[in-house]
Design a protein around this motif. Structure first.
Motif, PDB file in Angstrom:
ATOM      1  N   GLY A   1       0.815  -1.214   0.000  1.00  0.00           N
ATOM      2  CA  GLY A   1       0.000   0.000   0.000  1.00  0.00           C
ATOM      3  C   GLY A   1       0.845   1.259   0.000  1.00  0.00           C
ATOM      4  N   MET A   2       1.947   1.224   0.757  1.00  0.00           N
ATOM      5  CA  MET A   2       2.842   2.381   0.778  1.00  0.00           C
ATOM      6  C   MET A   2       3.486   2.605  -0.585  1.00  0.00           C
ATOM      7  N   ILE A   3       3.899   1.523  -1.236  1.00  0.00           N
ATOM      8  CA  ILE A   3       4.505   1.651  -2.576  1.00  0.00           C
ATOM      9  C   ILE A   3       3.490   2.218  -3.565  1.00  0.00           C
ATOM     10  N   VAL A   4       2.256   1.720  -3.488  1.00  0.00           N
ATOM     11  CA  VAL A   4       1.201   2.199  -4.382  1.00  0.00           C
ATOM     12  C   VAL A   4       0.978   3.691  -4.193  1.00  0.00           C
ATOM     13  N   MET A   5       0.938   4.139  -2.932  1.00  0.00           N
ATOM     14  CA  MET A   5       0.661   5.557  -2.676  1.00  0.00           C
ATOM     15  C   MET A   5       1.872   6.429  -3.009  1.00  0.00           C
ATOM     16  N   LEU A   6       3.090   5.889  -2.890  1.00  0.00           N
ATOM     17  CA  LEU A   6       4.272   6.644  -3.332  1.00  0.00           C
ATOM     18  C   LEU A   6       4.237   6.845  -4.848  1.00  0.00           C
ATOM     19  N   LEU A   7       3.846   5.799  -5.563  1.00  0.00           N
ATOM     20  CA  LEU A   7       3.710   5.927  -7.019  1.00  0.00           C
ATOM     21  C   LEU A   7       2.618   6.941  -7.364  1.00  0.00           C
ATOM     22  N   SER A   8       1.539   6.899  -6.587  1.00  0.00           N
ATOM     23  CA  SER A   8       0.453   7.863  -6.822  1.00  0.00           C
ATOM     24  C   SER A   8       0.927   9.294  -6.564  1.00  0.00           C
ATOM     25  N   SER A   9       1.768   9.473  -5.517  1.00  0.00           N
ATOM     26  CA  SER A   9       2.272  10.825  -5.236  1.00  0.00           C
ATOM     27  C   SER A   9       3.207  11.312  -6.336  1.00  0.00           C
ATOM     28  N   ILE A  10       3.970  10.392  -6.949  1.00  0.00           N
ATOM     29  CA  ILE A  10       4.843  10.778  -8.069  1.00  0.00           C
ATOM     30  C   ILE A  10       4.011  11.270  -9.245  1.00  0.00           C
ATOM     31  N   VAL A  11       2.950  10.519  -9.567  1.00  0.00           N
ATOM     32  CA  VAL A  11       2.087  10.912 -10.684  1.00  0.00           C
ATOM     33  C   VAL A  11       1.417  12.248 -10.396  1.00  0.00           C
TER      34      VAL A  11
ATOM     35  N   SER B   1      -1.324  26.878 -30.812  1.00  0.00           N
ATOM     36  CA  SER B   1      -1.040  25.753 -31.697  1.00  0.00           C
ATOM     37  C   SER B   1      -1.560  24.467 -31.056  1.00  0.00           C
ATOM     38  N   SER B   2      -1.931  23.505 -31.893  1.00  0.00           N
ATOM     39  CA  SER B   2      -2.400  22.197 -31.401  1.00  0.00           C
ATOM     40  C   SER B   2      -1.469  21.077 -31.812  1.00  0.00           C
ATOM     41  N   ASP B   3      -0.297  21.423 -32.297  1.00  0.00           N
ATOM     42  CA  ASP B   3       0.661  20.409 -32.713  1.00  0.00           C
ATOM     43  C   ASP B   3       1.101  19.564 -31.504  1.00  0.00           C
ATOM     44  N   GLY B   4       0.951  18.264 -31.643  1.00  0.00           N
ATOM     45  CA  GLY B   4       1.358  17.348 -30.572  1.00  0.00           C
ATOM     46  C   GLY B   4       0.350  17.212 -29.443  1.00  0.00           C
ATOM     47  N   ILE B   5      -0.854  17.750 -29.597  1.00  0.00           N
ATOM     48  CA  ILE B   5      -1.829  17.718 -28.490  1.00  0.00           C
ATOM     49  C   ILE B   5      -2.413  16.321 -28.275  1.00  0.00           C
ATOM     50  N   ILE B   6      -2.497  15.518 -29.359  1.00  0.00           N
ATOM     51  CA  ILE B   6      -3.072  14.172 -29.205  1.00  0.00           C
ATOM     52  C   ILE B   6      -2.172  13.276 -28.349  1.00  0.00           C
TER      53      ILE B   6
ATOM     54  N   ALA C   1      -2.525  14.451 -24.837  1.00  0.00           N
ATOM     55  CA  ALA C   1      -3.796  14.064 -24.199  1.00  0.00           C
ATOM     56  C   ALA C   1      -3.782  12.595 -23.810  1.00  0.00           C
ATOM     57  N   ILE C   2      -3.233  11.738 -24.694  1.00  0.00           N
ATOM     58  CA  ILE C   2      -3.180  10.292 -24.392  1.00  0.00           C
ATOM     59  C   ILE C   2      -2.328  10.036 -23.155  1.00  0.00           C
ATOM     60  N   LEU C   3      -1.157  10.682 -23.070  1.00  0.00           N
ATOM     61  CA  LEU C   3      -0.279  10.500 -21.922  1.00  0.00           C
ATOM     62  C   LEU C   3      -0.946  11.003 -20.643  1.00  0.00           C
ATOM     63  N   TYR C   4      -1.624  12.152 -20.755  1.00  0.00           N
ATOM     64  CA  TYR C   4      -2.327  12.711 -19.589  1.00  0.00           C
ATOM     65  C   TYR C   4      -3.431  11.752 -19.125  1.00  0.00           C
ATOM     66  N   PHE C   5      -4.155  11.180 -20.094  1.00  0.00           N
ATOM     67  CA  PHE C   5      -5.232  10.227 -19.765  1.00  0.00           C
ATOM     68  C   PHE C   5      -4.662   8.991 -19.072  1.00  0.00           C
ATOM     69  N   LEU C   6      -3.539   8.493 -19.540  1.00  0.00           N
ATOM     70  CA  LEU C   6      -2.908   7.321 -18.939  1.00  0.00           C
ATOM     71  C   LEU C   6      -2.491   7.590 -17.490  1.00  0.00           C
ATOM     72  N   LEU C   7      -1.975   8.813 -17.246  1.00  0.00           N
ATOM     73  CA  LEU C   7      -1.576   9.162 -15.883  1.00  0.00           C
ATOM     74  C   LEU C   7      -2.791   9.242 -14.962  1.00  0.00           C
ATOM     75  N   ILE C   8      -3.878   9.816 -15.456  1.00  0.00           N
ATOM     76  CA  ILE C   8      -5.105   9.906 -14.655  1.00  0.00           C
ATOM     77  C   ILE C   8      -5.634   8.503 -14.364  1.00  0.00           C
ATOM     78  N   THR C   9      -5.570   7.632 -15.363  1.00  0.00           N
ATOM     79  CA  THR C   9      -6.013   6.241 -15.176  1.00  0.00           C
ATOM     80  C   THR C   9      -5.153   5.542 -14.129  1.00  0.00           C
ATOM     81  N   ALA C  10      -3.841   5.800 -14.192  1.00  0.00           N
ATOM     82  CA  ALA C  10      -2.932   5.189 -13.215  1.00  0.00           C
ATOM     83  C   ALA C  10      -3.286   5.627 -11.797  1.00  0.00           C
TER      84      ALA C  10
END
Length: 601
Positions: free
Chosen positions: A29-39, A59-64, A67-76
């Motif tokens: 649980g501590m490891i999980v929450m440390l990873l969560s604090s990093i994110v 500009s919107s260059d590179g926004i997709i 957004a995908i990386l941001y979504f993955l972090l939120i999911t994590a």
């Protein structure tokens, strides 16, 4: 017991044995929450990157990919939160179970002295409320501590890497937050200690009010009980308001300090943006950090507060676990005979019932004078000893010593020629049949209560025990016979019915030593006749002690002891004592004179 200042770490160290089985889950649980604090630390950087690369350049260059990386972090973060909640709930439930089991087991090992001096409500508060608080703090707050601490550390590293000047401005509020926290938490701890003590009093009053409802109503003291309860709950209200006021003062101060940090960043960072030495995105990152860093700081402070306040609960539970029973078997005895929880019955010798008091002197643990001095008594196996005397004369002392509810201060008591301290307490108690003036029945059916005398008894054995004390017909006349519910403490039965069920329970246990503690003092004549029949037919081959007010019940006793002021004043058979014309003879004549008058009326 006077409150003592105790080391925080020393107190919590006592809970480590209950945490040890779940250390793997805690570490995970501590490891999980440390990873969560990093994110969570990384997420504000996305805001700065978006401002510098999408907002300002329009500009919107590179926004997709962004957004995908941001979504993955939120999911994590969501996955980490789910795992944390699941682990914390498991630890909370398991620890709560283990601590309560340990307390309950220890309570079984404590002797009568503890129960005589400790209110039931106090015990219930420790076993129920305090254990829940401890397991909740360990399972949730300990892991929260690592999340909050990790988040603060990672934020500082990131800020110092980006811009050390702005980082120092944000960090400058942390010492003040720490000082405010420790100042308030010390006061909160003191208040919470009072709250827990008052809560135990409320639990005690609830218990006594419910269990003593009939006495309360017959005495008409409802108003007095209500006044006392209102006084206690009033004290609870005052202490709770004090605790709330401390929290209500503490939280706004933290918010004010956080706002100062934001203003520092806006002032210093805004100047650098105008001078083009700092990007708008970087200043946005620092504003986000300034806004959110107060949350983990407050959470960290709140976690420390919960640990400090729960220290009281830990003290109360561990204090109970550390109470040592006054009567304990020696290690060498336990090695042979086992203890109360793990008996080695295969090594138990059979009990004949020959009891000898050999130069016994006794003083109660809380007393200052000897109740018995150099007392001798030899009770051959199978004999009946009657003990007579006024209320408070010390009749129960002899029985308590013989049953090893207490031990002699000096001298020794022999069972079948051997000091009973050389055998286990449970060995003796398992051979006792004890029938009280006011017997206690457990919640359940009549069948269940009789079977407590022998848990593996068949239904036929239960019926036979009831028939032997002439309780069988009475039980069959109940609404559901042997399956009739007796109610809490036997409230659905009359005193005589409870006495017969209690006697049947003792008979089913087939003990070698019987104790009847004024067992016929509070019952009607018909029920007394049934019990007298049971006594005359069952006690003949067993050693028995009979404490009696009704002298008609003990005329056939092998030896009658007359107790006055804790001393044996007279001893002999009924005929011998009547011939002596002493205290017993006078008491007997007066009692029968009164009974004769009542019979005439």
């Amino acid at each position: 017991m006077a409150e003592q200042k105790r080391s925080f770490l020393k107190t919590w160290k006592k809970i480590l044995p209950f945490m040890k089985p779940y250390r793997g889950k805690l570490i995970f649980g501590m490891i999980v929450m440390l990873l969560s604090s990093i994110v969570d630390t990384v997420l504000p950087l996305f805001s700065g990157y978006a401002v510098d690369n999408f907002v300002e350049p329009r500009s919107s260059d590179g926004i997709i990919p962004f957004a995908i990386l941001y979504f993955l972090l939120i999911t994590a973060v969501s996955i980490f939160t789910f795992l944390f909640a699941r682990i914390a709930l498991q630890i909370e439930m398991y620890m709560n179970r283990d601590i309560r089991k340990a307390l309950f087991t220890h309570l079984q090992e404590l002797d009568f002295t503890y129960y005589n001096s400790t209110p039931v409500g106090t015990i219930l508060a420790r076993v129920m409320s305090d254990t829940s608080r401890i397991s909740g703090v360990v399972s949730w707050s300990l892991v929260d501590f690592f999340y909050s601490g990790g988040y603060i550390v990672f934020c500082l590293i990131v800020m110092l890497t980006i811009n050390w000047k702005l980082a120092l401005l944000v960090v400058s509020i942390v010492p003040f937050i720490a000082l405010v926290t420790f100042f308030f938490q010390k006061k909160i701890l003191a208040v919470n200690r009072n709250v827990r003590k008052i809560n135990a009093d409320i639990t005690r009053q609830f218990n006594e009010g419910i269990s003593g409802a009939m006495t309360t109503k017959t005495l008409g003291i409802e108003q007095q009980n209500l006044d006392a309860f209102e006084q206690t709950t009033g004290d609870m209200r005052k202490e709770t308001i004090r605790s709330i006021m401390l929290d209500a003062t503490y939280v706004p101060i933290l918010s004010f300090l956080t706002s100062l940090a934001v203003s520092f960043v806006l002032t210093a960072g805004g100047s650098e943006v105008l001078n083009s030495t700092l990007s708008v995105g970087t200043m946005t990152v620092f504003i986000n950090y300034a806004l959110v860093i107060s949350d983990p700081v407050q959470q960290l402070a709140s976690t420390i507060s919960r640990f400090l306040s729960a220290q009281v609960n830990v003290e109360r539970c561990t204090d109970l676990l550390e109470i040592q029973p006054m009567l304990v078997d020696r290690p060498e005895v336990i090695a042979v005979y086992g203890d109360e929880i793990h008996p080695k019955k295969e090594n138990w010798e059979p009990v004949e019932g020959h009891i000898t008091f050999e130069d016994v002197t006794f003083c109660y643990p809380d007393g200052h004078e000897n109740v018995l001095e150099h007392f001798y008594l030899d009770v051959p196996a199978g004999k009946t000893i009657a003990i007579v005397g006024e209320t408070g004369a010390g009749k129960s002392t002899l029985v308590n010593l013989a049953c090893r509810f207490f031990e002699p201060t000096e001298g020794r008591i022999l069972i079948d020629g051997k000091d009973y301290r050389e055998r286990s307490i449970l060995w003796l108690h398992s051979n006792l049949g004890y029938v009280l003036q006011t017997p206690h029945l457990f919640s359940g059916t009549v069948m269940d209560n009789i079977r407590y005398g022998k848990l593996d008894a068949t239904d036929e054995e239960v019926y036979e025990a009831a028939k032997m004390v002439r309780a069988h017909e009475m039980i069959l006349n109940l609404p559901d016979g042997y399956q009739s519910n007796v109610g809490e403490g036997g409230s659905q039965l009359s005193t005589g019915q409870k006495q017969l069920v209690s006697f049947a329970r003792a008979v089913l246990a087939n003990p070698r030593i019987f104790v009847l503690d004024e067992a016929t003092a509070s019952i009607d004549t018909e029920t007394e006749a049934k019990i007298q029949y049971a006594i005359s037919t069952l006690l003949g081959s067993r050693t028995s002690f009979v404490i009696a007010h009704r002298l008609s019940t003990i005329r056939k006793a092998d030896l009658i002891l007359v107790v006055r002021d804790g001393k044996i004043m007279e001893r002999g058979t009924h005929e011998e004592l009547m011939q002596q014309g002493g205290y017993y003879a006078g008491l007997y004549r007066r009692q029968f004179s009164v009974q004769g008058s009542e019979a005439s009326l």
